[in-house]
Every structure is written in structure tokens, then in C-alpha cells.
Scaffold this motif. Structure first.
Motif, PDB file in Angstrom:
ATOM      1  N   PRO A 111       0.786  -1.310   0.002  1.00  0.00           N
ATOM      2  CA  PRO A 111       0.123  -0.004   0.083  1.00  0.00           C
ATOM      3  C   PRO A 111       0.898   1.401  -0.003  1.00  0.00           C
ATOM      4  O   PRO A 111       1.791   1.313   0.653  1.00  0.00           O
ATOM      5  N   GLY A 112       0.636   2.164  -0.716  1.00  0.00           N
ATOM      6  CA  GLY A 112       1.200   3.261  -0.804  1.00  0.00           C
ATOM      7  C   GLY A 112       2.519   3.805  -2.039  1.00  0.00           C
ATOM      8  O   GLY A 112       2.736   4.588  -2.187  1.00  0.00           O
ATOM      9  N   GLN A 113       2.640   2.384  -2.563  1.00  0.00           N
ATOM     10  CA  GLN A 113       3.774   2.278  -3.361  1.00  0.00           C
ATOM     11  C   GLN A 113       3.343   2.719  -4.794  1.00  0.00           C
ATOM     12  O   GLN A 113       2.113   2.612  -5.214  1.00  0.00           O
ATOM     13  N   ARG A 114       4.171   3.117  -5.679  1.00  0.00           N
ATOM     14  CA  ARG A 114       3.662   3.833  -7.017  1.00  0.00           C
ATOM     15  C   ARG A 114       3.877   2.663  -8.103  1.00  0.00           C
ATOM     16  O   ARG A 114       5.092   2.164  -8.173  1.00  0.00           O
ATOM     17  N   VAL A 115       2.831   2.343  -8.924  1.00  0.00           N
ATOM     18  CA  VAL A 115       2.931   1.294  -9.725  1.00  0.00           C
ATOM     19  C   VAL A 115       2.420   1.800 -11.297  1.00  0.00           C
ATOM     20  O   VAL A 115       1.416   2.577 -11.155  1.00  0.00           O
ATOM     21  N   LEU A 116       3.181   1.367 -12.312  1.00  0.00           N
ATOM     22  CA  LEU A 116       2.906   1.930 -13.565  1.00  0.00           C
ATOM     23  C   LEU A 116       2.535   0.579 -14.467  1.00  0.00           C
ATOM     24  O   LEU A 116       3.277  -0.274 -14.679  1.00  0.00           O
ATOM     25  N   ASP A 117       1.292   0.621 -15.081  1.00  0.00           N
ATOM     26  CA  ASP A 117       0.852  -0.151 -16.026  1.00  0.00           C
ATOM     27  C   ASP A 117       0.955   0.295 -17.567  1.00  0.00           C
ATOM     28  O   ASP A 117       0.390   1.396 -18.044  1.00  0.00           O
ATOM     29  N   LEU A 118       2.082  -0.229 -18.257  1.00  0.00           N
ATOM     30  CA  LEU A 118       2.292   0.366 -19.609  1.00  0.00           C
ATOM     31  C   LEU A 118       1.329  -0.300 -20.632  1.00  0.00           C
ATOM     32  O   LEU A 118       1.420  -1.687 -20.985  1.00  0.00           O
ATOM     33  N   GLY A 149      -9.777   5.724  -8.508  1.00  0.00           N
ATOM     34  CA  GLY A 149      -8.514   6.607  -8.032  1.00  0.00           C
ATOM     35  C   GLY A 149      -7.240   6.304  -8.905  1.00  0.00           C
ATOM     36  O   GLY A 149      -6.165   6.492  -8.671  1.00  0.00           O
ATOM     37  N   LEU A 150      -7.566   5.966 -10.281  1.00  0.00           N
ATOM     38  CA  LEU A 150      -6.457   5.568 -11.372  1.00  0.00           C
ATOM     39  C   LEU A 150      -5.991   7.078 -11.782  1.00  0.00           C
ATOM     40  O   LEU A 150      -6.936   7.891 -12.136  1.00  0.00           O
ATOM     41  N   VAL A 151      -4.654   7.083 -12.083  1.00  0.00           N
ATOM     42  CA  VAL A 151      -4.308   8.134 -12.851  1.00  0.00           C
ATOM     43  C   VAL A 151      -3.741   7.702 -14.216  1.00  0.00           C
ATOM     44  O   VAL A 151      -2.930   6.830 -14.261  1.00  0.00           O
ATOM     45  N   LEU A 152      -4.417   8.078 -15.216  1.00  0.00           N
ATOM     46  CA  LEU A 152      -4.247   7.738 -16.622  1.00  0.00           C
ATOM     47  C   LEU A 152      -3.819   8.625 -17.628  1.00  0.00           C
ATOM     48  O   LEU A 152      -4.170   9.748 -17.543  1.00  0.00           O
ATOM     49  N   TYR A 153      -2.875   8.366 -18.194  1.00  0.00           N
ATOM     50  CA  TYR A 153      -2.297   9.144 -19.301  1.00  0.00           C
ATOM     51  C   TYR A 153      -2.763   8.529 -20.867  1.00  0.00           C
ATOM     52  O   TYR A 153      -2.057   7.351 -20.928  1.00  0.00           O
ATOM     53  N   ARG A 154      -3.003   9.557 -21.725  1.00  0.00           N
ATOM     54  CA  ARG A 154      -3.113   9.048 -23.279  1.00  0.00           C
ATOM     55  C   ARG A 154      -1.595   9.226 -23.588  1.00  0.00           C
ATOM     56  O   ARG A 154      -1.232  10.625 -24.179  1.00  0.00           O
ATOM     57  N   ARG A 155      -0.534   8.384 -23.676  1.00  0.00           N
ATOM     58  CA  ARG A 155       0.542   8.717 -24.052  1.00  0.00           C
ATOM     59  C   ARG A 155       1.395   7.354 -24.523  1.00  0.00           C
ATOM     60  O   ARG A 155       0.833   6.337 -24.417  1.00  0.00           O
ATOM     61  N   GLU A 156       2.237   7.385 -25.452  1.00  0.00           N
ATOM     62  CA  GLU A 156       2.980   6.245 -26.009  1.00  0.00           C
ATOM     63  C   GLU A 156       3.987   5.868 -25.020  1.00  0.00           C
ATOM     64  O   GLU A 156       4.399   6.753 -24.185  1.00  0.00           O
ATOM     65  N   GLU A 162       7.575   7.137 -24.843  1.00  0.00           N
ATOM     66  CA  GLU A 162       7.536   8.803 -24.643  1.00  0.00           C
ATOM     67  C   GLU A 162       7.353   9.029 -23.339  1.00  0.00           C
ATOM     68  O   GLU A 162       7.838   9.948 -22.752  1.00  0.00           O
ATOM     69  N   PHE A 163       6.248   8.398 -22.676  1.00  0.00           N
ATOM     70  CA  PHE A 163       6.116   8.871 -21.269  1.00  0.00           C
ATOM     71  C   PHE A 163       7.323   8.298 -20.369  1.00  0.00           C
ATOM     72  O   PHE A 163       7.601   9.438 -19.489  1.00  0.00           O
ATOM     73  N   LEU A 164       7.917   7.337 -20.474  1.00  0.00           N
ATOM     74  CA  LEU A 164       8.897   7.057 -19.664  1.00  0.00           C
ATOM     75  C   LEU A 164      10.270   7.797 -19.578  1.00  0.00           C
ATOM     76  O   LEU A 164      10.896   8.273 -18.731  1.00  0.00           O
ATOM     77  N   THR A 165      10.447   8.529 -20.876  1.00  0.00           N
ATOM     78  CA  THR A 165      11.681   9.428 -21.193  1.00  0.00           C
ATOM     79  C   THR A 165      11.291  10.930 -21.053  1.00  0.00           C
ATOM     80  O   THR A 165      12.103  11.604 -20.564  1.00  0.00           O
ATOM     81  N   ALA A 166      10.000  11.294 -21.363  1.00  0.00           N
ATOM     82  CA  ALA A 166       9.681  12.457 -21.362  1.00  0.00           C
ATOM     83  C   ALA A 166       9.176  13.082 -19.697  1.00  0.00           C
ATOM     84  O   ALA A 166       9.524  14.302 -19.497  1.00  0.00           O
ATOM     85  N   ASP A 167       8.676  12.368 -19.179  1.00  0.00           N
ATOM     86  CA  ASP A 167       8.114  12.712 -17.860  1.00  0.00           C
ATOM     87  C   ASP A 167       9.036  12.350 -16.710  1.00  0.00           C
ATOM     88  O   ASP A 167       9.232  11.454 -16.564  1.00  0.00           O
ATOM     89  N   ALA A 168       9.973  13.615 -16.242  1.00  0.00           N
ATOM     90  CA  ALA A 168      10.686  13.133 -15.391  1.00  0.00           C
ATOM     91  C   ALA A 168      10.248  13.283 -14.107  1.00  0.00           C
ATOM     92  O   ALA A 168      10.739  13.949 -12.934  1.00  0.00           O
ATOM     93  N   GLY A 169       8.999  12.730 -13.669  1.00  0.00           N
ATOM     94  CA  GLY A 169       8.158  12.774 -12.434  1.00  0.00           C
ATOM     95  C   GLY A 169       8.823  11.610 -11.534  1.00  0.00           C
ATOM     96  O   GLY A 169      10.034  11.338 -11.619  1.00  0.00           O
TER      97      GLY A 169
END
Ligand SMILES: C[S@@+](CC[C@H](N)C(=O)[O-])C[C@H]1O[C@@H](n2cnc3c(N)ncnc32)[C@H](O)[C@@H]1O
Length: 217
Positions: A44-51, A90-97, A100-107
Motif C-alpha cells: 500500500p502506498g507504493q507507485r505502480v505503472l501499467d504500460l 483513483g486511477l491516474v491515466l495518461y494518453r501517451r506512448e 515517450e512517457f518514460l523518457t519525457a516525464d521526469a516525474g
């Protein structure tokens, strides 16, 4: 356009699975089959990314377990289905390739990155794997699933998305490799603890299993 076409052909995920659960994680192409979210070990609380999150069913399950769930997909149709079905998750969703998402978003970085028959299958791994590695925290997990290669057909393959009988199919590219090749690609960009397996199909007429690969950053 190809993935929007695909989105319209795919049925919605069932309201509940065979165990009566409203959310669940499925790595394979078969319902109620194979391992679940424990492969990722997300707390719980960890950040996870679905490509290539598609309609968001797996991501919604991780959110229900308390993860901060981020999804990326190129298809507006897939994302709009995800937003409608999981509006309260509570999903955070982006319309991105994905690349591109991995390299452009320095979040912020991620504790786990995964892909279920998703962008990892449909992106050149020589470019994608280092980009994923760079966005994972030390000890973070990458896991992905896809169909096994057809014997003798390795590397970039054409994958057809059918339309009506009066239209040519749309074509997307996917990358198929045997397990040893995945192990080499992953260790080559600094992952360790690589586990690559084929989960057999469930008993019945279908014989094609599922490649499941897990590696640690
Ligand atoms: C076969 S579907 C799987 C969807 C979902 N993961 C699931 O298990 O239902 C592949 C998904 O990956 C997305 N996709 C393909 N290539 C992508 C890329 N390079 N970047 C982001 N999304 C991608 C497609 O739009 C589609 O939603």
C-alpha cells in the motif's frame, strides 16, 4: 486507430470473477487462471505503472490493494472505457506512448512497472527496457506477460487487427522472443533476479501458454 479498433472489439471485463471478486489481476489470456498481483509484491502506498493499461482492470485491482496506480495507453477508446468503468478507483491515466512517457516525464519513479499483453509486447525492447529500468527505484520490479513466440519467428513480428470484411486489417508490430533471449536482454540493461517462464494453458482444448517475465532493478 489500430488500438481504438481493437478496443471496440474487446468485451468489457466481467463484473466479478469466478471467486466473486470485483477486482482481480490476470496475467494470462484465460479467465481465472495463473498467478495474481503477488508477482509484483506491491505494498500500500507504493507507485505502480501499467504500460498499455487498456481498460484498466488490472490497475483497478492494484488501486484496491492500496497502490498509487498510474496507467499509460495510446488508445483514447481504451482509456475512456477505463475511466468509465473505474471512475471511483483513483486511477491516474495518461494518453501517451509508453517510451515517450518514460523518457519525457521526469516525474517520480516507480516501485513496480508491468505490462499485460501491453506496450512491452508492442515496443522495441532494446529501446524500452533501459527506459523502464531508469524509472524504477532500486529493488523495483518489472513484470510482463505475452503470448510465447511461434517457433522460428523471433524479433519484430506483424500483428493483425481485423476490421470489417471490406477493409484490410490494421497492422501493429510486436516483439516475440524465447525465454533465454528475454533473460539476456534484461540482464544486459542491468536487471537482476530475472525469472522467465511459460505458464501452461488451463486444461482444455487451448494449448498456447503465457510468457511471464519478472526482473528486479
Ligand atoms: C492487447 S491490449 C492489452 C490491454 C491490457 N493490458 C489488458 O490486459 O487488457 C494492448 C494495449 O497496449 C496499448 N499499447 C500498445 N502499444 C503501446 C505503446 N507503445 N504505448 C502505450 N500503449 C500501447 C494498446 O492501446 C492496448 O490498450
Amino acid at each position: 486507430m489500430a488500438w481504438d479498433t481493437y478496443a471496440r472489439q474487446r468485451p468489457e471485463r466481467r463484473p466479478v470473477n469466478a471467486a466473486g471478486e470485483r477486482t482481480w489481476f490476470n496475467w494470462t489470456q484465460y479467465p481465472d487462471h495463473g498467478p495474481g498481483a503477488e508477482v509484483l509484491g506491491v505494498r500500500p502506498g507504493q507507485r505502480v505503472l501499467d504500460l498499455g493499461c487498456g481498460k484498466g482492470g488490472n490497475l483497478a485491482h492494484l488501486a484496491a490493494l492500496g497502490a498509487r496506480a498510474v496507467g499509460v495507453d495510446v488508445s483514447p477508446a481504451q482509456l475512456s472505457a477505463a475511466r468509465e468503468r473505474w471512475s471511483d478507483a483513483g486511477l491516474v491515466l495518461y494518453r501517451r506512448e509508453a517510451l515517450e512517457f518514460l523518457t519525457a516525464d521526469a516525474g517520480a519513479d516507480f516501485d513496480a512497472v508491468y505490462s499485460v499483453f501491453g506496450a512491452v509486447w508492442f515496443t522495441d525492447p532494446v529501446r524500452l527496457l533501459p527506459a523502464i529500468r531508469a524509472r524504477l527505484r532500486p529493488g523495483g520490479v518489472l513484470a510482463f506477460s505475452q503470448r510465447p513466440p511461434v517457433e522460428g519467428c523471433y524479433g519484430c513480428q506483424a500483428s493483425y487487427i481485423n476490421r470489417s470484411e471490406n477493409e484490410d486489417p490494421l497492422v501493429v508490430r510486436r516483439w516475440d522472443y524465447e525465454l533465454d533471449e528475454w533473460r539476456g536482454l534484461l540482464t544486459g540493461v542491468g536487471f537482476h533476479g530475472v525469472r522467465a517462464q511459460v505458464i501452461p494453458a488451463p486444461p482444455g482444448p487451448r494449448k498456447i501458454g503465457t510468457v511471464l517475465v519478472r526482473a528486479v532493478a
